[in-house]
Design a protein around this motif. Sequence first.
Motif, PDB file in Angstrom:
ATOM      1  N   PRO A  94     -20.119   2.352  -4.927  1.00  0.00           N
ATOM      2  CA  PRO A  94     -19.610   3.466  -4.120  1.00  0.00           C
ATOM      3  C   PRO A  94     -19.448   4.753  -4.942  1.00  0.00           C
ATOM      4  O   PRO A  94     -19.777   5.836  -4.466  1.00  0.00           O
ATOM      5  CB  PRO A  94     -18.263   2.955  -3.608  1.00  0.00           C
ATOM      6  CG  PRO A  94     -18.425   1.478  -3.574  1.00  0.00           C
ATOM      7  CD  PRO A  94     -19.282   1.150  -4.761  1.00  0.00           C
ATOM      8  N   ALA A  95     -18.968   4.625  -6.186  1.00  0.00           N
ATOM      9  CA  ALA A  95     -18.788   5.821  -7.021  1.00  0.00           C
ATOM     10  C   ALA A  95     -20.153   6.406  -7.401  1.00  0.00           C
ATOM     11  O   ALA A  95     -20.350   7.629  -7.367  1.00  0.00           O
ATOM     12  CB  ALA A  95     -18.001   5.462  -8.274  1.00  0.00           C
TER      13      ALA A  95
ATOM     14  N   ARG B 247     -29.094  13.067   4.981  1.00  0.00           N
ATOM     15  CA  ARG B 247     -27.771  13.691   4.997  1.00  0.00           C
ATOM     16  C   ARG B 247     -26.926  13.188   3.831  1.00  0.00           C
ATOM     17  O   ARG B 247     -27.036  12.013   3.440  1.00  0.00           O
ATOM     18  CB  ARG B 247     -27.075  13.375   6.315  1.00  0.00           C
ATOM     19  CG  ARG B 247     -25.870  14.237   6.554  1.00  0.00           C
ATOM     20  CD  ARG B 247     -25.270  13.938   7.902  1.00  0.00           C
ATOM     21  NE  ARG B 247     -24.103  14.777   8.088  1.00  0.00           N
ATOM     22  CZ  ARG B 247     -23.111  14.482   8.898  1.00  0.00           C
ATOM     23  NH1 ARG B 247     -23.150  13.374   9.600  1.00  0.00           N
ATOM     24  NH2 ARG B 247     -22.087  15.276   9.010  1.00  0.00           N
ATOM     25  N   ARG B 248     -26.097  14.050   3.303  1.00  0.00           N
ATOM     26  CA  ARG B 248     -25.262  13.651   2.180  1.00  0.00           C
ATOM     27  C   ARG B 248     -24.400  12.449   2.559  1.00  0.00           C
ATOM     28  O   ARG B 248     -23.855  12.393   3.650  1.00  0.00           O
ATOM     29  CB  ARG B 248     -24.352  14.809   1.757  1.00  0.00           C
ATOM     30  CG  ARG B 248     -23.547  14.431   0.557  1.00  0.00           C
ATOM     31  CD  ARG B 248     -22.789  15.584  -0.022  1.00  0.00           C
ATOM     32  NE  ARG B 248     -21.856  15.046  -1.001  1.00  0.00           N
ATOM     33  CZ  ARG B 248     -21.204  15.775  -1.868  1.00  0.00           C
ATOM     34  NH1 ARG B 248     -21.351  17.050  -1.900  1.00  0.00           N
ATOM     35  NH2 ARG B 248     -20.379  15.210  -2.718  1.00  0.00           N
TER      36      ARG B 248
ATOM     37  N   ARG C 158     -15.639   0.217   5.059  1.00  0.00           N
ATOM     38  CA  ARG C 158     -15.206  -0.323   3.763  1.00  0.00           C
ATOM     39  C   ARG C 158     -13.758   0.067   3.480  1.00  0.00           C
ATOM     40  O   ARG C 158     -12.960  -0.748   3.009  1.00  0.00           O
ATOM     41  CB  ARG C 158     -16.130   0.198   2.657  1.00  0.00           C
ATOM     42  CG  ARG C 158     -15.669  -0.218   1.273  1.00  0.00           C
ATOM     43  CD  ARG C 158     -16.660   0.167   0.202  1.00  0.00           C
ATOM     44  NE  ARG C 158     -16.034   0.138  -1.094  1.00  0.00           N
ATOM     45  CZ  ARG C 158     -15.501   1.191  -1.697  1.00  0.00           C
ATOM     46  NH1 ARG C 158     -15.527   2.370  -1.099  1.00  0.00           N
ATOM     47  NH2 ARG C 158     -14.942   1.088  -2.880  1.00  0.00           N
ATOM     48  N   GLU C 159     -13.439   1.320   3.764  1.00  0.00           N
ATOM     49  CA  GLU C 159     -12.069   1.799   3.537  1.00  0.00           C
ATOM     50  C   GLU C 159     -11.073   0.921   4.296  1.00  0.00           C
ATOM     51  O   GLU C 159     -10.076   0.466   3.745  1.00  0.00           O
ATOM     52  CB  GLU C 159     -11.989   3.252   4.025  1.00  0.00           C
ATOM     53  CG  GLU C 159     -10.633   3.899   3.892  1.00  0.00           C
ATOM     54  CD  GLU C 159     -10.606   5.267   4.590  1.00  0.00           C
ATOM     55  OE1 GLU C 159     -11.628   5.973   4.580  1.00  0.00           O
ATOM     56  OE2 GLU C 159      -9.560   5.598   5.150  1.00  0.00           O
TER      57      GLU C 159
ATOM     58  N   ASP D 297     -29.183  12.857   9.772  1.00  0.00           N
ATOM     59  CA  ASP D 297     -28.679  11.493   9.637  1.00  0.00           C
ATOM     60  C   ASP D 297     -29.639  10.579  10.410  1.00  0.00           C
ATOM     61  O   ASP D 297     -30.669  11.037  10.897  1.00  0.00           O
ATOM     62  CB  ASP D 297     -27.253  11.416  10.207  1.00  0.00           C
ATOM     63  CG  ASP D 297     -26.422  10.373   9.473  1.00  0.00           C
ATOM     64  OD1 ASP D 297     -27.026   9.442   8.899  1.00  0.00           O
ATOM     65  OD2 ASP D 297     -25.188  10.481   9.480  1.00  0.00           O
TER      66      ASP D 297
ATOM     67  N   GLU E 101     -18.880   4.701   8.002  1.00  0.00           N
ATOM     68  CA  GLU E 101     -18.244   5.431   6.900  1.00  0.00           C
ATOM     69  C   GLU E 101     -16.813   4.963   6.653  1.00  0.00           C
ATOM     70  O   GLU E 101     -16.286   5.116   5.559  1.00  0.00           O
ATOM     71  CB  GLU E 101     -18.222   6.947   7.192  1.00  0.00           C
ATOM     72  CG  GLU E 101     -19.565   7.634   7.086  1.00  0.00           C
ATOM     73  CD  GLU E 101     -20.473   7.327   8.261  1.00  0.00           C
ATOM     74  OE1 GLU E 101     -19.962   6.897   9.325  1.00  0.00           O
ATOM     75  OE2 GLU E 101     -21.698   7.480   8.127  1.00  0.00           O
TER      76      GLU E 101
ATOM     77  N   GLU F 191     -24.175   7.944   2.185  1.00  0.00           N
ATOM     78  CA  GLU F 191     -25.011   6.774   1.933  1.00  0.00           C
ATOM     79  C   GLU F 191     -26.434   7.001   2.465  1.00  0.00           C
ATOM     80  O   GLU F 191     -27.391   6.426   1.969  1.00  0.00           O
ATOM     81  CB  GLU F 191     -24.362   5.547   2.599  1.00  0.00           C
ATOM     82  CG  GLU F 191     -24.838   4.195   2.083  1.00  0.00           C
ATOM     83  CD  GLU F 191     -24.289   3.803   0.706  1.00  0.00           C
ATOM     84  OE1 GLU F 191     -23.374   4.472   0.197  1.00  0.00           O
ATOM     85  OE2 GLU F 191     -24.806   2.821   0.127  1.00  0.00           O
TER      86      GLU F 191
ATOM     87  N   SER G 121     -22.952   5.977  -5.751  1.00  0.00           N
ATOM     88  CA  SER G 121     -23.582   6.464  -4.523  1.00  0.00           C
ATOM     89  C   SER G 121     -23.178   7.919  -4.243  1.00  0.00           C
ATOM     90  O   SER G 121     -23.991   8.731  -3.796  1.00  0.00           O
ATOM     91  CB  SER G 121     -23.185   5.562  -3.352  1.00  0.00           C
ATOM     92  OG  SER G 121     -23.575   6.121  -2.138  1.00  0.00           O
ATOM     93  N   GLU G 122     -21.904   8.237  -4.510  1.00  0.00           N
ATOM     94  CA  GLU G 122     -21.444   9.611  -4.283  1.00  0.00           C
ATOM     95  C   GLU G 122     -22.184  10.589  -5.179  1.00  0.00           C
ATOM     96  O   GLU G 122     -22.541  11.690  -4.757  1.00  0.00           O
ATOM     97  CB  GLU G 122     -19.931   9.717  -4.557  1.00  0.00           C
ATOM     98  CG  GLU G 122     -19.068   8.991  -3.538  1.00  0.00           C
ATOM     99  CD  GLU G 122     -19.202   9.560  -2.139  1.00  0.00           C
ATOM    100  OE1 GLU G 122     -19.595  10.724  -1.995  1.00  0.00           O
ATOM    101  OE2 GLU G 122     -18.933   8.819  -1.171  1.00  0.00           O
TER     102      GLU G 122
ATOM    103  N   GLU H  28     -24.769  13.539  -3.933  1.00  0.00           N
ATOM    104  CA  GLU H  28     -24.608  14.964  -4.229  1.00  0.00           C
ATOM    105  C   GLU H  28     -25.848  15.536  -4.937  1.00  0.00           C
ATOM    106  O   GLU H  28     -26.426  16.534  -4.499  1.00  0.00           O
ATOM    107  CB  GLU H  28     -23.373  15.172  -5.112  1.00  0.00           C
ATOM    108  CG  GLU H  28     -23.146  16.645  -5.435  1.00  0.00           C
ATOM    109  CD  GLU H  28     -21.987  16.889  -6.388  1.00  0.00           C
ATOM    110  OE1 GLU H  28     -21.172  15.962  -6.590  1.00  0.00           O
ATOM    111  OE2 GLU H  28     -21.904  18.010  -6.928  1.00  0.00           O
TER     112      GLU H  28
ATOM    113  N   VAL I 210     -10.987  -2.650   2.652  1.00  0.00           N
ATOM    114  CA  VAL I 210     -10.337  -2.677   1.333  1.00  0.00           C
ATOM    115  C   VAL I 210      -8.825  -2.530   1.495  1.00  0.00           C
ATOM    116  O   VAL I 210      -8.046  -3.275   0.884  1.00  0.00           O
ATOM    117  CB  VAL I 210     -10.914  -1.551   0.425  1.00  0.00           C
ATOM    118  CG1 VAL I 210     -10.061  -1.372  -0.818  1.00  0.00           C
ATOM    119  CG2 VAL I 210     -12.342  -1.873   0.021  1.00  0.00           C
ATOM    120  N   LEU I 211      -8.407  -1.578   2.338  1.00  0.00           N
ATOM    121  CA  LEU I 211      -6.958  -1.390   2.533  1.00  0.00           C
ATOM    122  C   LEU I 211      -6.339  -2.634   3.147  1.00  0.00           C
ATOM    123  O   LEU I 211      -5.228  -3.033   2.788  1.00  0.00           O
ATOM    124  CB  LEU I 211      -6.701  -0.158   3.411  1.00  0.00           C
ATOM    125  CG  LEU I 211      -7.062   1.183   2.766  1.00  0.00           C
ATOM    126  CD1 LEU I 211      -6.860   2.334   3.733  1.00  0.00           C
ATOM    127  CD2 LEU I 211      -6.230   1.436   1.508  1.00  0.00           C
TER     128      LEU I 211
END
Lengths: 449, 305
Positions: free
Chosen positions: A400-401, A207-208, A81-82, A264, A78, A210, A403-404, A408, A85-86
């Motif tokens: 990613p957007a 599970r909510r 990627r964050e 999960d 989780e 990915e 996927s969210e 949901e 990217v950072l």
Amino acid sequence: MKRALRICASVVALAAATAAMPVAAMADWLEEAAKPLKGTEVNGIFLDRPGYRAIIKLLPEFEKKTGIKVNYEIVPYENAREKEVLNFTSRGDLTMALVDLVWIGEFAENGWLVPVEDLAKDKAITDPNLKLDGFFPLLLEAFGSWGGTVYGLPFDNYSGLLFYNSCKLKEAGFDKPPATWAEFKDVYGPKLTDASKNQYAYALQSRRGETQSADSFMRFLWPFGGSLLNKDFKSNLNSKESQAGLTFRQDLLKYMPPGVVSFDHAEAVNALAQGQVAMITEWSAFYSTLADPATSKLGDCLAVAPEPAGPAGRLPALGGFSLAVASQASPEQQKATWLFIQWATSEEIAKAYVDAGGVSGRMSVYNDPEVKAKYKFVEPMVASWQAGVPEYRPRFPAWPAISEIVAEWGSKIELGEVSVEAGAKEIGTRMEEILGKEGYYDGKKKLLQ
Amino acid sequence: MSDTTTRAAPAKPNRGYGRWTPAWFLAPAVLTLLLIGIYPTLFALVTSFRRYNITRPRDGFPFIGFENYVNVLTDSTFWSSLLLTAKFYVTVLPIQVVLGLVVALLLHKPGMGMLKSLARVTLVVPLATTYAVVGLIGRLIFNRDFGVANQFLGFVGFGPIDWLSTPNGAFAAIVIMDVWQWTPFCALIFLAGLSMVPGEIEEAARLETSSKLALLRHVQLPYLLPGLTAVMILRSADVLKLFDMVFVMTRGGPGSATDLISIYIQRVGFRIFDLGTASAQAILLLILTIIISRLYIRLLYREVH
């Protein structure tokens, strides 16, 4: 098609270039290539999964041979990627990118990765036996390529597989696993489910996150002839086929343990390992967990098959990671990283990698009779990789957007909070809004996924 | 008697202490605050007026005025997450205040000194536990098949509950974990307030009435109000930024049952990397926290004389 042809052309060109090298150069090429790079450091991100633990086991061999130090940080999926990217946007210290198949579009379009073709031009640091055509073509295209250019080499490779408890199936009168989803639901489901004894036919990790979008929602689109997007990049979720797939998922819920919406991977695997369910569809990488007596009660009852086929054929879940050279690295680090990636994904160490718990993307290792005999997952996995959909999940930067949103509303559908039709419509509307902003509808962006 | 023995010697000039000495002592704290508090807030403020998606560097980061704020204020998910956060706050706070007060009153009773000291120390344990660990503990406690919560319900004759996989169950589970973690905080604050009540007043009141409720209302409550105000301010700020525990337990799900505002902002900021919108959301929450705090202070806070 055009994209596949371009990848084929790159592969052939690279194969021709490497084949032209003198055979003498092949021996100990790695040691020779690494000589000027001794002491250089490679920095990357790893996950806490069997494929990474396997390469960590083998690392001392590489470091001893080359004098290159490989530094890695293990992070949860989780956060991976964050972190990357950072790091790439702040021009940090990563020299190697770990690329999930759904990140390849974003990473490549931002120029964070060096194309393999550029690296392979330097013969001094390129394995004479690189053989890009030795990878499963589906994996090379899905995990490592974007817009016809190869950026990464398949490293941690998964196919969705049907793991099942053959003893339970036998007790219920089945001597083989279900071949189709229809058979799965109508024949196997009722016979393997006894809620009063807390026994269920199947567990679908939902599970909510990915897990919901990739493992649960998308799994029931492709085999039923559905898809997320049509050829104009508009939502295809309300098509007859997609609706059939999503409705099928709802119908299967009665054969699953209560609470599956919060499951999960760990919970689904555990449900099979501890005998609560008879079948799960999970990534091939979980074989070692299910086969390990310390984490699983299955023993000889563990069996593996390809995922069942739907009306559109057998189109199982596809997932995995490639390793690529980060463009922010210094030229020296890029060379060292390229050496490491070639070694980690080479045919030469493929067997050792599989023995250590990894799943190689090289075709040759699965022809080895010893490997075939030892690992039950090999045959179904190889069969799954013969055909598949590279865009099983769209690999563009907007995923990613999206996927969210899928996570949901996919959960809401599964919980029965909204109908399949209404939920699919909501996802479609929100998804098209994102794609519109990205510029897919006004010709600003190519329709690549 | 000589003069020198009766008069104090003139103070020697303190060498090294000058006009700027206090400033030097304060400088590290002020600089740290500027660096880790003020600068990020100002950066977020500036970012909130820009299109700032770090995964689209080629689009640049242009100033776009109030567009991000308009987007946030017209975003139905933002409002539903904010409402859910408000629902969470009004659910947990009364429970924490009541339980915290009960615990504080029990610990304030005379006698059993050793046990009370031990209880005070144990109250710190939930507070000292990292949020993510609380989330992990929560996942285990509320596991349907082997969790302690369902085991307990089984003992008292109830069937298992799908805590984390049903919207109401998941919401209840995060409420329970938050109450577990923050009730001790309330108890300690109220205990401090109770210890401020002058002993003679409390004793006199006890002689006047045998009603504990009257004692609480007329004597102890005024001393508890400043603490209560602090609890409400700190808890509202804390609930607005509550992330780790909920993310680990439910990731905002199932559906959007536990999608608190901080989970939503994190998603916008670090999954979609739309830092412009996420900053606008954060700045709006900051403004909301300040307004709520001022309201609490105006309505509740009373100095005790």
